[in-house]
Design a protein around this motif. Structure first.
Motif, short mmCIF file in Angstrom:
data_model
loop_
_atom_site.label_atom_id
_atom_site.label_comp_id
_atom_site.label_asym_id
_atom_site.label_seq_id
_atom_site.Cartn_x
_atom_site.Cartn_y
_atom_site.Cartn_z
N ALA A 97 101.52 68.73 51.13
CA ALA A 97 101.65 67.30 50.85
C ALA A 97 100.75 66.49 51.77
O ALA A 97 100.08 65.53 51.32
N LEU A 98 100.70 66.85 53.06
CA LEU A 98 99.82 66.15 53.99
C LEU A 98 98.35 66.33 53.60
O LEU A 98 97.57 65.36 53.65
N ALA A 99 97.98 67.54 53.20
CA ALA A 99 96.61 67.80 52.77
C ALA A 99 96.24 66.95 51.56
O ALA A 99 95.14 66.37 51.49
N ILE A 100 97.15 66.84 50.60
CA ILE A 100 96.91 66.02 49.40
C ILE A 100 96.78 64.54 49.77
O ILE A 100 95.89 63.83 49.30
N VAL A 101 97.68 64.08 50.64
CA VAL A 101 97.64 62.68 51.08
C VAL A 101 96.34 62.36 51.79
O VAL A 101 95.69 61.34 51.53
N VAL A 102 95.95 63.23 52.71
CA VAL A 102 94.71 63.01 53.48
C VAL A 102 93.50 63.02 52.56
O VAL A 102 92.54 62.26 52.76
N HIS A 103 93.53 63.87 51.55
CA HIS A 103 92.36 64.01 50.67
C HIS A 103 92.26 62.88 49.63
O HIS A 103 91.16 62.40 49.33
N PHE A 104 93.41 62.42 49.11
CA PHE A 104 93.37 61.51 47.97
C PHE A 104 93.79 60.06 48.27
O PHE A 104 93.34 59.15 47.58
N VAL A 105 94.66 59.85 49.25
CA VAL A 105 95.17 58.49 49.48
C VAL A 105 94.16 57.68 50.30
O VAL A 105 93.76 58.10 51.39
N PRO A 106 93.72 56.53 49.79
CA PRO A 106 92.69 55.72 50.48
C PRO A 106 93.30 54.80 51.55
O PRO A 106 93.46 53.60 51.33
N TYR A 107 93.67 55.36 52.69
CA TYR A 107 94.20 54.53 53.78
C TYR A 107 93.11 53.61 54.31
O TYR A 107 91.94 54.01 54.42
N PRO A 108 93.46 52.37 54.68
CA PRO A 108 92.45 51.48 55.27
C PRO A 108 92.13 51.90 56.70
O PRO A 108 92.99 52.40 57.43
N ILE A 109 90.87 51.71 57.10
CA ILE A 109 90.47 51.96 58.49
C ILE A 109 90.88 50.75 59.31
O ILE A 109 90.42 49.64 59.08
N ILE A 110 91.74 50.93 60.29
CA ILE A 110 92.39 49.82 60.98
C ILE A 110 91.51 49.21 62.06
O ILE A 110 91.37 47.99 62.15
#
Length: 321
Positions: A122-135
Motif C-alpha cells: 500500500a505504501l509503495a502504491i501511494v508513493v508511486h501514484f498519489v501526487p503529494y504536494p512538495i511542502i
C-alpha cells in the motif's frame, strides 16, 4: 448491530462449532461475541495501517524524496538507492523489505508478515501514484517534518500490527542472537546506513538524515507507547488505610490494595505483613500526591515507574480534582 454483519457473525460461529453434535445457544452467543470483538479490532487495525501509510507517504513525497534526503532503516536504504539509481521508490520499498518480512514470518508470525506485506505494498502504491504536494525546500524543516510524518506512519502501522520498515524485525532477530537490546541493534544498522549516506552523497546529507531519524524515532515512541504518559505508584506504609482513603476520596483516584510481607527479618522472627497500595497517576498529579502522602506518613516507601499507556479503569474517565 447491522443485520448483515450479525448474519455473517452467526454463520461464522456456526461454522466454527459445526464439529460438535449439539450447539448450545450459550456457546453460539459466546462465539458470536468473539467474532464481533475480532471484527472491531480488525477494522481498527486496518484504519491504523491506512493512516500510517498515508502519513508515511506524505513524509516521503512531500518532504524527503523531492529534496534527496534519506532516513534510517529500510526506508533509508530505499531512499539511498533511489537517489543513486533513479529506480522508483515504490519498487525499492517492496524489494528492500521482502527479506525482513520473510524473517518476520519466521520469528514473529505469518499473520504479522501478511499484514506487513499489504502495508508495504500500500505504501509503495501511494508513493508511486498519489501526487503529494512538495511542502518546502528548507533543509531543517524537511528533516524535522519529514521525520515526523514518517515516524507517525511507522508508529500507526505498528499500532495496526504490521511494519512498513522491516529493520525492526531484523533488530528483534539479531537481539536474540547477539544478546543485545533492540535499540542497540537498530543503532548499529543506522550507523551503517548514515555512513553510506555520508560516503555516497555528502556529510551534510548524512547529518540531516540523522536528525530525520531522531525525529522519526521519537514520534514512533509517542505513537506506539502512548502520548499520555502515566506513572504507576506503589506505596508501602503502616498508615495504608489512611492513604487509601486519601486516594479514593480526596484525590478521586482508584487504587488496588494487595497483601505483602517485608523481606527483612532476623532469624527466628516473623516477617511483618502489610497492605501495599498501587495506583496510576498522570504526571500533573504527582506533586499533589507526594504532598498528601507526606501529610499522612513522611516515611512512606514510594516506588514510581513510567506506564506508557493504559486501557480501561477509571483514570481516563474521572477529571482531576
Amino acid at each position: 448491530m447491522n443485520p448483515l454483519l450479525q448474519y455473517i457473525l452467526v454463520q461464522r460461529a456456526k461454522s466454527k462449532l459445526k464439529g460438535k453434535k449439539t450447539i448450545a445457544k450459550r456457546q453460539l452467543v459466546k462465539e458470536v461475541r468473539y467474532g464481533q470483538v475480532e471484527f472491531i479490532h480488525a477494522i481498527k487495525e486496518i484504519l491504523f495501517i491506512a493512516i500510517g501509510v498515508g502519513a508515511a507517504g506524505f513524509g516521503l513525497k512531500g518532504f524527503l524524496l523531492p529534496n534527496h534526503f534519506i532516513d534510517g532503516g529500510a526506508t533509508g536504504v530505499s531512499l539511498l538507492i533511489q537517489v543513486k539509481s533513479n529506480i522508483s521508490l515504490g519498487i525499492l520499498l517492496v524489494l528492500v523489505n521482502i527479506p525482513f518480512i520473510l524473517l518476520g514470518a519466521k520469528t514473529i508470525s505469518k499473520k504479522f508478515a501478511i499484514r506487513s506485506i499489504f502495508a508495504i505494498l500500500a505504501l509503495a502504491i501511494v508513493v508511486h501514484f498519489v501526487p503529494y504536494p512538495i511542502i518546502t525546500s528548507d533543509k531543517l524543516l524537511i528533516a524535522v517534518f519529514g521525520g515526523f510524518f514518517l515516524g507517525l506512519g511507522i508508529g500507526m502501522a505498528m499500532r495496526g500490527g504490521s511494519v512498513i520498515d522491516g529493520t525492526e524485525v531484523l533488530a528483534i532477530y539479531l537481539s536474540r542472537k547477539w544478546h543485545l537490546t533492540i535499540g542497540d541493534v537498530l543503532l548499529l544498522i543506522n550507523i551503517l546506513i548514515f555512513s553510506a549516506g555520508a560516503y555516497l552523497l555528502s556529510i551534510e546529507t548524512a547529518l540531516y538524515a540523522i536528525l530525520t531519524y531522531l525525529v522519526a524515532a521519537k514520534t514512533v515512541n509517542y505513537v506506539v507507547d502512548g502520548v499520555e504518559e502515566y506513572i504507576g505508584v506503589t506505596v508501602i506504609s503502616p498508615h495504608n488505610e489512611d492513604i487509601r482513603v486519601m486516594l479514593t476520596e480526596k484525590m478521586g483516584r482508584a487504587c488496588t490494595v494487595y497483601n505483602g510481607k517485608g523481606g527483612f527479618a532476623k532469624d527466628g522472627t516473623a516477617r511483618i505483613s502489610t497492605e501495599i497500595i498501587y495506583t496510576v497517576m498522570t504526571r500533573l498529579e504527582l506533586a499533589r500526591l507526594s504532598t498528601e502522602i507526606d501529610k499522612i506518613d513522611k516515611n512512606a516507601f514510594i516506588v514510581m515507574g513510567v506506564v506508557k499507556d493504559i486501557k480501561g479503569g477509571m483514570i481516563k474517565k474521572k477529571p482531576l480534582k
